[in-house]
Design a protein around this motif. Structure first.
Motif, PDB file in Angstrom:
ATOM      1  N   VAL A   4       0.839  -1.063   0.099  1.00  0.00           N
ATOM      2  CA  VAL A   4      -0.240  -0.102   0.002  1.00  0.00           C
ATOM      3  C   VAL A   4       1.023   1.284   0.094  1.00  0.00           C
ATOM      4  O   VAL A   4       1.940   1.166   0.723  1.00  0.00           O
ATOM      5  N   LEU A  24      -6.280   1.294   8.375  1.00  0.00           N
ATOM      6  CA  LEU A  24      -6.065   1.429   6.804  1.00  0.00           C
ATOM      7  C   LEU A  24      -7.534   0.758   6.248  1.00  0.00           C
ATOM      8  O   LEU A  24      -8.015   1.399   5.495  1.00  0.00           O
ATOM      9  N   GLN A  28      -9.742   3.063   4.001  1.00  0.00           N
ATOM     10  CA  GLN A  28     -10.417   2.658   2.776  1.00  0.00           C
ATOM     11  C   GLN A  28     -12.057   2.525   2.732  1.00  0.00           C
ATOM     12  O   GLN A  28     -12.502   2.785   1.557  1.00  0.00           O
ATOM     13  N   GLN A  31     -13.219   6.301   2.257  1.00  0.00           N
ATOM     14  CA  GLN A  31     -12.703   6.763   0.958  1.00  0.00           C
ATOM     15  C   GLN A  31     -13.965   6.062   0.004  1.00  0.00           C
ATOM     16  O   GLN A  31     -14.392   6.806  -0.876  1.00  0.00           O
ATOM     17  N   ASN A  32     -14.277   4.762   0.260  1.00  0.00           N
ATOM     18  CA  ASN A  32     -15.370   4.252  -0.937  1.00  0.00           C
ATOM     19  C   ASN A  32     -16.459   4.766  -0.642  1.00  0.00           C
ATOM     20  O   ASN A  32     -17.416   5.071  -1.489  1.00  0.00           O
TER      21      ASN A  32
END
Length: 61
Positions: A4, A24, A28, A31-32
């Protein structure tokens, strides 16, 4: 080995602590969700423009 990249630096996922992996995963997920909201916002803006145009056409007829 999966990597990553964060702030231009590559990290091996296997080397991350469990806490870092959890952070993390949360990052993620967020962000999605933001991407989904941006897509939904675009759909709603398009619908708003279409309804506005339809209303103007109705008022002018």
């Amino acid at each position: 080995m999966a990597n990553v990249t964060i702030d231009g630096k590559d990290y091996n996922l296997d080397d991350l602590s469990e806490k870092a992996k959890e952070q993390l995963a949360s990052l993620q997920f967020v962000q999605n969700e933001l991407q989904k909201l941006e897509a939904q916002k675009n759909v709603l803006r398009t619908a708003s423009a279409a309804y506005s145009m339809a209303l103007k056409n109705e008022l002018n007829s």
